[in-house]
Design a protein around this motif. Structure first.
Motif, PDB file in Angstrom:
ATOM      1  N   LEU A 170      -2.046 -52.081  61.441  1.00 28.60           N
ATOM      2  CA  LEU A 170      -2.504 -51.604  60.253  1.00 28.60           C
ATOM      3  C   LEU A 170      -4.058 -51.608  60.267  1.00 28.60           C
ATOM      4  N   VAL A 171      -4.744 -50.339  59.957  1.00 32.75           N
ATOM      5  CA  VAL A 171      -6.200 -50.183  60.063  1.00 32.75           C
ATOM      6  C   VAL A 171      -6.513 -49.739  58.520  1.00 32.75           C
ATOM      7  N   LYS A 172      -7.394 -50.564  57.810  1.00 33.78           N
ATOM      8  CA  LYS A 172      -7.913 -50.284  56.771  1.00 33.78           C
ATOM      9  C   LYS A 172      -6.808 -49.914  55.638  1.00 33.78           C
ATOM     10  N   LYS A 173      -5.651 -50.768  55.866  1.00 32.40           N
ATOM     11  CA  LYS A 173      -4.502 -50.814  54.776  1.00 32.40           C
ATOM     12  C   LYS A 173      -3.987 -49.426  54.588  1.00 32.40           C
ATOM     13  N   GLN A 174      -4.215 -48.450  55.403  1.00 31.90           N
ATOM     14  CA  GLN A 174      -3.487 -47.263  55.213  1.00 31.90           C
ATOM     15  C   GLN A 174      -3.088 -46.510  56.515  1.00 31.90           C
ATOM     16  N   LEU A 175      -3.801 -46.619  57.540  1.00 35.79           N
ATOM     17  CA  LEU A 175      -3.239 -46.039  58.904  1.00 35.79           C
ATOM     18  C   LEU A 175      -2.398 -47.129  59.653  1.00 35.79           C
ATOM     19  N   ASN A 176      -1.213 -46.673  59.939  1.00 33.31           N
ATOM     20  CA  ASN A 176      -0.433 -47.697  60.584  1.00 33.31           C
ATOM     21  C   ASN A 176      -0.123 -47.135  62.038  1.00 33.31           C
ATOM     22  N   VAL A 177      -0.330 -47.820  63.077  1.00 36.54           N
ATOM     23  CA  VAL A 177      -0.003 -47.127  64.498  1.00 36.54           C
ATOM     24  C   VAL A 177       0.977 -48.231  64.817  1.00 36.54           C
ATOM     25  N   PHE A 178       1.936 -47.728  65.554  1.00 36.09           N
ATOM     26  CA  PHE A 178       3.084 -48.891  66.002  1.00 36.09           C
ATOM     27  C   PHE A 178       3.846 -48.354  67.314  1.00 36.09           C
ATOM     28  N   ALA A 179       4.546 -49.379  67.918  1.00 41.64           N
ATOM     29  CA  ALA A 179       5.570 -49.084  69.081  1.00 41.64           C
ATOM     30  C   ALA A 179       6.648 -49.516  68.686  1.00 41.64           C
ATOM     31  N   SER A 180       7.887 -48.854  69.335  1.00 44.29           N
ATOM     32  CA  SER A 180       9.019 -49.536  68.915  1.00 44.29           C
ATOM     33  C   SER A 180      10.136 -49.463  69.979  1.00 44.29           C
ATOM     34  N   PHE A 181      11.109 -50.389  70.041  1.00 44.25           N
ATOM     35  CA  PHE A 181      12.160 -50.456  71.050  1.00 44.25           C
ATOM     36  C   PHE A 181      13.436 -50.247  70.034  1.00 44.25           C
ATOM     37  N   HIS A 182      14.226 -49.324  70.262  1.00 49.59           N
ATOM     38  CA  HIS A 182      15.407 -49.120  69.314  1.00 49.59           C
ATOM     39  C   HIS A 182      16.588 -48.794  70.191  1.00 49.59           C
ATOM     40  N   ALA A 183      17.499 -49.862  69.926  1.00 47.52           N
ATOM     41  CA  ALA A 183      18.564 -50.075  70.853  1.00 47.52           C
ATOM     42  C   ALA A 183      20.021 -49.915  69.940  1.00 47.52           C
ATOM     43  N   MET A 184      20.774 -48.886  70.348  1.00 48.66           N
ATOM     44  CA  MET A 184      22.145 -48.572  69.582  1.00 48.66           C
ATOM     45  C   MET A 184      23.291 -48.903  70.451  1.00 48.66           C
ATOM     46  N   GLU A 185      23.676 -50.163  70.527  1.00 48.12           N
ATOM     47  CA  GLU A 185      24.626 -50.567  71.504  1.00 48.12           C
ATOM     48  C   GLU A 185      26.273 -50.326  71.117  1.00 48.12           C
ATOM     49  N   ARG A 186      26.417 -50.050  69.812  1.00 46.68           N
ATOM     50  CA  ARG A 186      27.669 -49.919  69.435  1.00 46.68           C
ATOM     51  C   ARG A 186      27.819 -48.586  68.697  1.00 46.68           C
ATOM     52  N   GLN A 187      28.293 -47.378  69.467  1.00 41.14           N
ATOM     53  CA  GLN A 187      28.233 -46.155  68.885  1.00 41.14           C
ATOM     54  C   GLN A 187      29.594 -45.369  69.340  1.00 41.14           C
ATOM     55  N   LYS A 188      30.458 -45.156  68.398  1.00 39.71           N
ATOM     56  CA  LYS A 188      31.527 -44.412  68.654  1.00 39.71           C
ATOM     57  C   LYS A 188      31.813 -43.428  67.397  1.00 39.71           C
ATOM     58  N   THR A 189      31.574 -42.146  68.145  1.00 43.87           N
ATOM     59  CA  THR A 189      31.932 -40.956  67.171  1.00 43.87           C
ATOM     60  C   THR A 189      33.080 -40.320  67.196  1.00 43.87           C
ATOM     61  N   GLN A 190      33.546 -39.978  66.144  1.00 48.96           N
ATOM     62  CA  GLN A 190      35.018 -38.946  66.298  1.00 48.96           C
ATOM     63  C   GLN A 190      34.497 -37.741  66.537  1.00 48.96           C
ATOM     64  N   LEU A 191      35.438 -36.979  67.151  1.00 51.66           N
ATOM     65  CA  LEU A 191      35.260 -35.704  67.560  1.00 51.66           C
ATOM     66  C   LEU A 191      36.062 -34.486  66.552  1.00 51.66           C
ATOM     67  N   TYR A 192      35.154 -33.532  66.169  1.00 54.83           N
ATOM     68  CA  TYR A 192      35.693 -32.268  65.175  1.00 54.83           C
ATOM     69  C   TYR A 192      36.675 -31.558  65.843  1.00 54.83           C
ATOM     70  N   GLY A 193      37.218 -31.733  66.984  1.00 58.67           N
ATOM     71  CA  GLY A 193      37.864 -30.467  67.478  1.00 58.67           C
ATOM     72  C   GLY A 193      38.638 -31.112  68.733  1.00 58.67           C
ATOM     73  N   THR A 194      39.128 -30.336  69.693  1.00 56.98           N
ATOM     74  CA  THR A 194      39.761 -30.952  70.817  1.00 56.98           C
ATOM     75  C   THR A 194      39.023 -30.685  72.056  1.00 56.98           C
ATOM     76  N   ILE A 195      38.907 -31.931  72.920  1.00 55.93           N
ATOM     77  CA  ILE A 195      38.477 -31.626  74.355  1.00 55.93           C
ATOM     78  C   ILE A 195      39.401 -32.501  75.139  1.00 55.93           C
ATOM     79  N   LYS A 196      40.390 -32.011  75.962  1.00 51.03           N
ATOM     80  CA  LYS A 196      41.346 -32.583  76.626  1.00 51.03           C
ATOM     81  C   LYS A 196      40.953 -33.839  77.464  1.00 51.03           C
TER      82      LYS A 196
END
Length: 366
Positions: A319-345
């Motif tokens: 954080l620079v001068k209380k206003q400008l914020n520069v950051f780095a991130s590692f974002h891990a999504m290890e549990r994702q299970k999405t339902q399908l809107y249709g049919t894929i055999k």
């Protein structure tokens, strides 16, 4: 004639009520008046104080036009409290006195927007900013018996820490007059708008397939609540978009609404220097307008995806001068299970997958 006095009394009451009502309306619409008292003793009634242009060096106000007086020309300013002009080594400062006693404590806003603190010992004012890294040593030199009232090893350059030290000392010197209004650490909150860009990798769990890394971007908002000198929370809501092309068999496009709830702690922070911190915590996302395409040369029609994912996020901030914020991130999504809107055999009715994203971002705080 016997009813005339009653009629007259009623009429007078109605008139008085009307006048009082008009007077209250006039008062509610009246311009708020503040005061600037000059060194020569003149009291200037002003309708506005320009906070953005008023600091420890000067006060800017509205009085038949916009005017500015230097701290050396002002004795007091009455505006949301009382501000006093003090002199330190021949330089005048406009300050708000927070604690008075054997030792007094004052605060000002510097020209670059930071808070600065001052103490008065034996009728002499001292600027604490040049000594913010060794306040215990400096204050002990000016107040020889300070250790008897407050043996703490460290004094921090903030209002809560300095107030406790001054209160403890004043109570020690004058036990019959206990200090009131002790100040705890002020909860600070900031609202931030941010954006990121990075690289994201996708692995299909129920197909045992890995996609090549692809470009990722997010835009979002953050609520940053600092509830102690060391710890804060970061609650981020963002929109994420990534597209993977695994021709000829797979295409996948993920668009999601992300929520990260992070606990942050400071790694390094000196007054007026960049503030470094690390944040980590759980992350969630909701698939929004995502789609999956499967088949030779992507011949199948796109199928929509929906679902909630769970993971975690780790961030490093500067954080620079209380206003400008520069950051780095590692974002891990290890549990994702999405339902399908249709049919894929060949896919069944859901897709299980993981994503890992490295990104850098910048934000602006309000």
């Amino acid at each position: 004639m016997t009813h005339l006095p009653r009629f007259t009394t009623t009429l007078l009451l109605l008139l008085m009520t009307l006048f009082l009502h008009n007077d209250m309306i006039g008062q509610s619409n009246a311009i708020k008046l503040y005061s600037v008292i000059t060194k020569s003793g003149d009291t200037l009634r002003v309708s506005k104080i320009y906070e953005g242009k008023t600091n420890e060096d000067r006060v800017t106000f509205e009085r038949i036009g916009k005017k500015t007086l230097l701290a050396s020309e002002v004795k007091y300013v009455l505006y949301k409290g009382r501000y006093t002009s003090i002199e330190i080594a021949g330089v005048h400062k406009l300050v708000k006195i927070r604690k008075q006693g054997v030792v007094s404590l004052a605060i000002s806003k510097s020209t670059d927007g930071y808070e600065r603190y001052y103490v008065k010992v034996n009728d002499k004012w001292y600027d604490l900013y040049p000594h913010y890294q060794n306040l215990r040593t400096f204050l002990s030199a000016q107040i020889p018996d300070l250790e008897k009232s407050n043996p703490a090893k460290t004094i921090h350059y903030n209002l809560a820490s300095l107030t406790k030290v001054i209160n403890d000392y004043n109570d020690y010197k004058n036990p019959k007059s206990q200090s009131i209004g002790r100040i705890s650490y002020k909860i600070k909150d900031r609202f931030q708008i941010f954006g990121t860009a990075g690289i994201s990798q996708l692995s299909l769990v129920n197909f045992a397939a890995d996609f090549a890394p692809t470009f990722n971007y997010t835009i979002g908002v953050e609520s940053h609540i600092e509830f102690s000198r060391h710890f804060a929370t970061r609650i981020q809501v963002s929109y994420n978009s990534s597209t993977w092309n695994q021709t000829p068999n797979w295409d996948m496009e993920l668009k999601s609404l992300n929520l990260s709830t992070l606990l942050s702690t400071k790694l390094l922070h000196n007054y007026r220097s960049p503030e470094f911190s690390i944040a980590m915590g759980p992350a969630f996302n909701i698939s929004a307008n995502s789609q999956f395409i499967v088949g030779p040369d992507n011949s199948s029609s796109p199928v929509g995806l929906k679902g909630i994912g769970f993971g975690y996020e780790i961030q490093v901030h500067c954080l620079v001068k209380k206003q400008l914020n520069v950051f780095a991130s590692f974002h891990a999504m290890e549990r994702q299970k999405t339902q399908l809107y249709g049919t894929i055999k060949s896919a069944g009715n859901f897709i299980a997958f993981k994503t890992y994203t490295m990104k850098i971002g910048a934000g602006y705080s309000f």
